[in-house]
Design an enzyme around this catalytic site. Structure first.
Site, mmCIF file in Angstrom:
data_model
loop_
_atom_site.group_PDB
_atom_site.id
_atom_site.type_symbol
_atom_site.label_atom_id
_atom_site.label_comp_id
_atom_site.label_asym_id
_atom_site.label_seq_id
_atom_site.Cartn_x
_atom_site.Cartn_y
_atom_site.Cartn_z
ATOM 1 C CB SER A 261 -0.905 0.025 1.233
ATOM 2 O OG SER A 261 -1.399 1.336 1.402
ATOM 3 C CG HIS B 11 -4.040 -1.509 -1.180
ATOM 4 N ND1 HIS B 11 -5.196 -2.217 -1.420
ATOM 5 C CD2 HIS B 11 -4.305 -0.705 -0.124
ATOM 6 C CE1 HIS B 11 -6.123 -1.857 -0.541
ATOM 7 N NE2 HIS B 11 -5.609 -0.934 0.257
ATOM 8 C CG ASP C 130 -4.910 2.490 1.445
ATOM 9 O OD1 ASP C 130 -5.911 1.762 1.311
ATOM 10 O OD2 ASP C 130 -3.819 2.085 1.888
ATOM 11 C CG MET D 109 -7.679 7.482 3.291
ATOM 12 S SD MET D 109 -6.777 7.391 4.840
ATOM 13 C CE MET D 109 -6.036 5.767 4.663
ATOM 14 C CG HIS E 67 -9.247 0.473 0.350
ATOM 15 N ND1 HIS E 67 -8.578 0.266 1.554
ATOM 16 C CD2 HIS E 67 -10.573 0.499 0.670
ATOM 17 C CE1 HIS E 67 -9.453 0.184 2.529
ATOM 18 N NE2 HIS E 67 -10.664 0.323 2.034
ATOM 19 C CG MET F 20 -10.877 3.690 3.163
ATOM 20 S SD MET F 20 -9.240 3.537 3.887
ATOM 21 C CE MET F 20 -8.266 3.590 2.407
ATOM 22 C CG MET G 112 -11.314 -2.337 6.188
ATOM 23 S SD MET G 112 -9.958 -1.959 5.064
ATOM 24 C CE MET G 112 -8.802 -1.130 6.152
ATOM 25 C CG ASP H 294 -6.293 -2.796 3.403
ATOM 26 O OD1 ASP H 294 -5.081 -2.684 3.675
ATOM 27 O OD2 ASP H 294 -6.990 -1.851 2.988
HETATM 28 C C1 DX5 Z 1 -5.825 1.575 6.142
HETATM 29 C C2 DX5 Z 1 -5.463 1.227 4.726
HETATM 30 C C3 DX5 Z 1 -4.491 0.095 4.616
HETATM 31 C C4 DX5 Z 1 -3.131 0.424 5.181
HETATM 32 C C5 DX5 Z 1 -2.380 -0.832 5.481
HETATM 33 O O1 DX5 Z 1 -6.855 2.477 6.131
HETATM 34 O O2 DX5 Z 1 -6.626 0.858 4.018
HETATM 35 O O3 DX5 Z 1 -4.377 -0.280 3.254
HETATM 36 O O4 DX5 Z 1 -2.370 1.194 4.293
HETATM 37 O O5 DX5 Z 1 -1.234 -0.502 6.186
HETATM 38 P P1 DX5 Z 1 -0.578 -1.543 7.222
HETATM 39 O O6 DX5 Z 1 -0.196 -2.756 6.438
HETATM 40 O O7 DX5 Z 1 0.622 -0.789 7.764
HETATM 41 O O8 DX5 Z 1 -1.601 -1.827 8.272
HETATM 42 ZN ZN ZN Z 2 -6.382 -0.086 2.028
#
Ligand code: DX5
Ligand code: ZN
Length: 214
Positions: A7, A32, A34, A36, A65, A67, A136, A174
């Protein structure tokens, strides 16, 4: 073999192209990403432009992904930017089915993501409409959090339901995966493991990715 998706949330945002290539050299199966919005989760990252820009550097699929609240407002932007897999949260929308159909119609993989406090059964009606489920292992918002062990059970419940109905839905875990728990999570039913902090903070990401892969 388990697939590994580093990620970029844990990467250096000022050098994202190089970070993507560094993870691919280390053996990443996909990247991946993320996204947000500061509303669905208490953090902000990046939008479609980052996806479009890293698309030029990445040789592997982009696993996006979302969010974000009411993801339907932005699906087309991420599709156009070059997402290969696009997942949004079941908790963030009232039109999950419609969103999944919209993503699939664009010819990319459609995914539903599920927070730790949401019951697996809530997404049972969506399973035959999606290509992947992102389970998650932490509360979404930040990398580097501790794995919530109860989420392994959710993975098992989903794996069993997918098998019972003969579906071809992929499961992705994840958040919170590390070299000690990765194999256990994979044997509970994850096809793909996301690795944020673990892969990016290691002096040897290839060792981490190999350990995750099993
Ligand atoms: C959290 C993200 C994850 C995160 C994972 O909101 O969706 O993808 O980056 O990071 P680690 O592997 O450090 O938990
Ligand atoms: Zn994620």
């Amino acid at each position: 073999m388990t697939k590994v998706a580093p990620s970029i949330l844990s990467g250096d945002f000022a050098r994202m192209g190089e970070e993507v290539r560094r993870m691919e050299r280390a053996g990443a199966d996909m990247i991946h990403c993320d996204v947000m919005d500061g509303i669905f989760v208490p953090n902000l990252t990046f939008g479609p432009k980052m996806i479009a820009d890293i698309r030029k550097y990445a040789a592997t699929p982009l696993d996006v992904h979302l969010m974000i609240d009411r993801p339907e407002r932005y699906l087309d932007h991420f599709i156009k930017a070059g997402a290969d897999r696009l997942a949004f949260h079941v908790e963030a929308t009232e039109i999950a089915e419609e969103n999944l159909a919209h993503i699939k119609a664009a010819g990319i993989k459609a995914g539903i993501a599920i927070c730790p406090e949401t019951e697996a059964e809530r997404i049972f009606p969506l399973l035959d409409r999606c290509d992947l489920v992102v389970v998650m292992g932490v509360h979404p918002g930040f990398s580097g959090q501790k794995y919530i062990p109860q989420t392994t059970e959710k993975l098992k419940i989903l794996r069993a339901e997918i098998a019972r109905r003969g579906l071809a839905v992929e499961l992705e875990m994840d958040g919170g995966a590390n070299e000690s728990n990765a194999r256990e999570i994979a044997s509970a039913g994850a096809d793909t493991l996301v690795s944020g902090s673990c892969a990016f903070n290691s002096p040897s990401p290839e060792t981490v990715i190999a350990a995750f892969r099993g």
